[in-house]
Enzyme design. Structure first.
Site: not given
Ligand code: OAD
Length: 245
Positions: A220, A194, A97, A125
């Site tokens: 998490e 997430s 993503q 994305h």
């Molecule tokens: P999020 O910011 O929603 O989630 C990040 C995830 O990474 C969380 O579940 C954290 O617990 C986890 N995390 C943080 N640090 C970590 C590490 N060192 N190792 C493993 N896990 C870790 O990001 P996305 O799920 O990618 O979309 O968000 C999805 C979409 O929302 C993005 O692509 C973007 C955003 O708005 C668009 O821009 C269309």
């Protein structure tokens, strides 16, 4: 970890779906949670198609800032472990993503400029390093932002970063590719997401519904933890090299 490694060894077809968490250890802020970008900025002001139509200058400034920030970031051990894994497997299996290009850089670091297709991600994305014409869709290399907003060389339309903005559909070809990779996989590694933004969050479910399993790598619990066969808690840059070797 033992269970996860066994599951991996038993799986012929593996797909990985990554989110912002895999780039956290490269210094790229995630979107949600502590320190997440959406804590300090409103997505509807900065990352929606409505905002781009209303106020392209502000949206461009935000993406130009992210581009300049990303230029200082490097792939980490998690990106590198995935690049090595898919290069060895020789089958395409990486879906992301993220728009930050760090998977592509890790693959090129490992295999050179002509990195085989298998190690390169399907970027659901889009890619922040590219521009696209908002009118005719022609893609172009990004250039530094000047005094006026960049225009398309083909039709003169306004260019924008080649990323999916909120309120836009994903490219159906890209979505279809990611979905069919997930449906054909025995195992989906879900890393650093997430799992709340659809349709990307449904990719691991395509593996699950086709009879495959999920291993989650995250610091998490998430919306997908309950359906994962194994949930590995820890930073991707530490967990992935241990899991993938
Ligand atoms: P999020 O910011 O929603 O989630 C990040 C995830 O990474 C969380 O579940 C954290 O617990 C986890 N995390 C943080 N640090 C970590 C590490 N060192 N190792 C493993 N896990 C870790 O990001 P996305 O799920 O990618 O979309 O968000 C999805 C979409 O929302 C993005 O692509 C973007 C955003 O708005 C668009 O821009 C269309």
């Amino acid at each position: 970890m033992r269970d996860a490694r066994q599951l991996l060894a038993d799986s012929a077809r593996v797909v990985a779906m990554t989110g912002a968490g895999i780039s956290a250890e490269s210094g790229v802020p995630t979107f949600r949670g502590d320190g997440g970008l959406w804590r300090n900025y409103r997505p509807e002001d900065l990352a929606t198609i409505g905002a781009f139509r209303r106020d392209p200058e502000t949206v461009w400034e935000w993406y130009a800032w992210r581009r300049s920030f990303l230029a200082t970031c490097e792939p980490n051990d998690g990106h590198r472990a995935l690049a090595r894994f898919f290069l060895q497997r020789g089958t395409a299996g990486l879906v992301t993503q993220n728009v930050d290009g760090l998977h592509t850089r890790a693959a090129r670091d490992a295999a050179g400029e002509g990195a085989p297709h298998a190690a390169l991600p399907v970027e659901m994305h889009g890619a922040i390093a590219r521009d696209r014409c908002n009118d005719c869709g022609t893609r172009a290399e990004a250039e530094p932002l000047g005094d006026s907003l960049p225009r398309c060389a083909t039709c003169g339309g306004l260019r924008r970063p080649d990323v999916v903005l909120f309120g836009e559909m994903l490219d159906p070809v890209v979505l279809d590719r990611a979905q069919s990779m997930a449906e054909r996989a025995d195992l989906c590694l879900v890393i650093g997401t997430s799992a709340v933004v659809y349709p990307a969050a449904a990719i691991p479910l395509a593996t699950l519904h086709a009879g495959g399993r999920i291993i989650e790598v995250n610091t998490e619990d998430t919306a997908l933890t309950g359906v994962a066969a194994v949930a590995l808690r820890g930073p991707a840059g530490v967990v992935l090299p241990e899991l993938l070797g």
